[in-house]
Motif scaffolding. Structure first.
Motif, PDB file in Angstrom:
ATOM      1  N   TYR A   1     100.326  41.825  17.048  1.00  0.00           N
ATOM      2  CA  TYR A   1      99.408  42.484  17.987  1.00  0.00           C
ATOM      3  C   TYR A   1      99.989  42.440  19.414  1.00  0.00           C
ATOM      4  O   TYR A   1     100.070  43.470  20.096  1.00  0.00           O
ATOM      5  CB  TYR A   1      98.042  41.795  17.940  1.00  0.00           C
ATOM      6  CG  TYR A   1      97.068  42.309  18.967  1.00  0.00           C
ATOM      7  CD1 TYR A   1      96.266  43.423  18.695  1.00  0.00           C
ATOM      8  CD2 TYR A   1      96.958  41.717  20.230  1.00  0.00           C
ATOM      9  CE1 TYR A   1      95.376  43.923  19.649  1.00  0.00           C
ATOM     10  CE2 TYR A   1      96.079  42.205  21.185  1.00  0.00           C
ATOM     11  CZ  TYR A   1      95.291  43.298  20.881  1.00  0.00           C
ATOM     12  OH  TYR A   1      94.428  43.791  21.833  1.00  0.00           O
TER      13      TYR A   1
ATOM     14  N   PHE B   1      96.493  49.261  15.952  1.00  0.00           N
ATOM     15  CA  PHE B   1      96.081  47.928  16.397  1.00  0.00           C
ATOM     16  C   PHE B   1      94.981  47.331  15.509  1.00  0.00           C
ATOM     17  O   PHE B   1      95.038  46.153  15.143  1.00  0.00           O
ATOM     18  CB  PHE B   1      95.578  47.983  17.848  1.00  0.00           C
ATOM     19  CG  PHE B   1      96.679  47.958  18.866  1.00  0.00           C
ATOM     20  CD1 PHE B   1      97.357  46.778  19.132  1.00  0.00           C
ATOM     21  CD2 PHE B   1      97.036  49.105  19.567  1.00  0.00           C
ATOM     22  CE1 PHE B   1      98.380  46.745  20.077  1.00  0.00           C
ATOM     23  CE2 PHE B   1      98.048  49.088  20.506  1.00  0.00           C
ATOM     24  CZ  PHE B   1      98.727  47.898  20.761  1.00  0.00           C
TER      25      PHE B   1
ATOM     26  N   ILE C   1      97.355  46.561  11.451  1.00  0.00           N
ATOM     27  CA  ILE C   1      97.773  45.144  11.519  1.00  0.00           C
ATOM     28  C   ILE C   1      96.959  44.286  10.548  1.00  0.00           C
ATOM     29  O   ILE C   1      97.544  43.560   9.724  1.00  0.00           O
ATOM     30  CB  ILE C   1      97.684  44.603  12.959  1.00  0.00           C
ATOM     31  CG1 ILE C   1      98.742  45.273  13.842  1.00  0.00           C
ATOM     32  CG2 ILE C   1      97.881  43.082  12.987  1.00  0.00           C
ATOM     33  CD1 ILE C   1      98.676  44.859  15.312  1.00  0.00           C
TER      34      ILE C   1
END
Length: 330
Positions: free
Chosen positions: A94, A118, A122
């Motif tokens: 991140y 994001f 992830i």
């Protein structure tokens, strides 16, 4: 006698090996801290201390202090088990992606794609590691995300530098998520005669790749004269690469007992890690230069940003992972 010592090391149970390594790393950091303190004290006793020397020593002390924090975080994550380690690397991805995108100009039409990367990509990618779903882990980003991200961006109907923007996002996602995630993915490999010890292999990988950076930095500062790529990375020297690389390979060979490798195989693996880590540092430096930046960020004092610390990992991890998977799993 040497054979007996080697057999004793190999016979240790994984827990003793782990704590032994932590103790060794802590001892090295303690020595480095004492050396930094002594050097600075000696320099300050002089009437006109050199600003360059003072800056170098302060940088060394900052780096060592940051290493104390990073090692502590890593140990806590390891002690928390597989879930803790994967969560830690999820946060690393991140922060790395955030640094990459901060230096890379984007437009409003990219915001939905970045939100997808994001907040969906992830967690999903690291969830696949946690559930040992290797098949989807290996293709999620290079196939599905590769096609889906520009498809979402194109819906904004912003064609200004579209290919350039899409390529930058793809690069950021590949380096920050896909490549880095191959380090914790070592935990999902069913290595023959190495059951329950994959954390040690991850420890070995991280130790070698980071030690290579540190020793190349030290040898470069002590003996460096021949610059390898002065336009891309003025601090990387041939003397630093050879001295730091060979020293790291020697350490890697001596650590075969925490891996599924023989000493010769461990030397070969350490060589690959050193080579790929060096290339990763060069490539990521070239990207920084092209973006007009010295560091990716200032998150880690003395080191720069998260990507400055993970550039070597991003190139070495996928190659190391697939070598281990190909040669050491059924």
């Amino acid at each position: 006698m040497l054979t007996h010592f080697a057999n004793t090391l190999e016979a240790l149970d994984p827990t003793h090996k782990f704590y032994g390594l932590i103790g060794a790393v802590a001892a090295l950091l303690l020595i480095a801290s004492i050396v930094g303190w002594v050097l600075k004290r000696q320099l300050l006793t002089k009437n006109n201390p050199s600003e360059k020397s003072l800056k170098l020593i302060n940088n060394l002390i900052s780096r060592v202090n940051a290493w104390w924090v990073m090692v502590a975080i890593l140990v806590i994550a390891f002690l928390a088990g597989k879930l803790g380690t994967i969560i830690l690397f999820g946060f690393i991805s991140y922060f790395a992606l955030r640094e990459f995108m901060t230096l890379t100009p984007t437009r409003a039409g990219d915001h939905r794609t970045l939100s997808l990367a994001f907040f969906l990509l992830i967690p999903l990618h690291y969830y696949l590691i946690y559930t040992n779903w290797y098949g989807l882990f290996s293709v999620l980003i290079p196939v599905y995300a590769f096609l889906l991200m520009p498809s979402i961006s194109v819906l904004a109907q912003d064609t200004e530098h579209f290919l350039e923007r899409a390529a930058k996002i793809q690069w950021g996602v590949m380096i920050s998520i896909y490549c880095i995630s191959h380090a914790p993915a070592l935990l999902l490999l069913p290595i023959t005669h190495f059951e329950g010890q994959n954390t040690l292999l991850l420890f070995y990988f991280l130790l070698i790749v980071q030690l290579s950076d540190v020793l190349q930095y030290v040898f470069g500062n002590l003996f460096g004269k021949t610059k390898v790529a002065p336009v891309v990375s003025p601090n990387k020297t041939l003397e630093g690469l050879i001295g730091g690389g060979l020293s790291t390979i020697l350490v890697g060979t001596g650590l075969w007992w925490i891996t599924p490798f023989t000493p010769l195989q461990s030397a070969g693996m350490a060589t690959v890690i050193v080579a790929m880590g060096f290339l990763g540092g060069l490539v990521m430096s070239a990207i920084k230069r092209s973006l007009g930046a010295k560091d990716w960020g200032n998150m880690i004092e003395g080191h720069g940003g998260m990507l400055d610390r993970m550039d070597s990992v991003s190139f070495a991890a996928p190659v190391f992972f697939h070598l281990v998977r190909y040669y050491f799993t059924p």
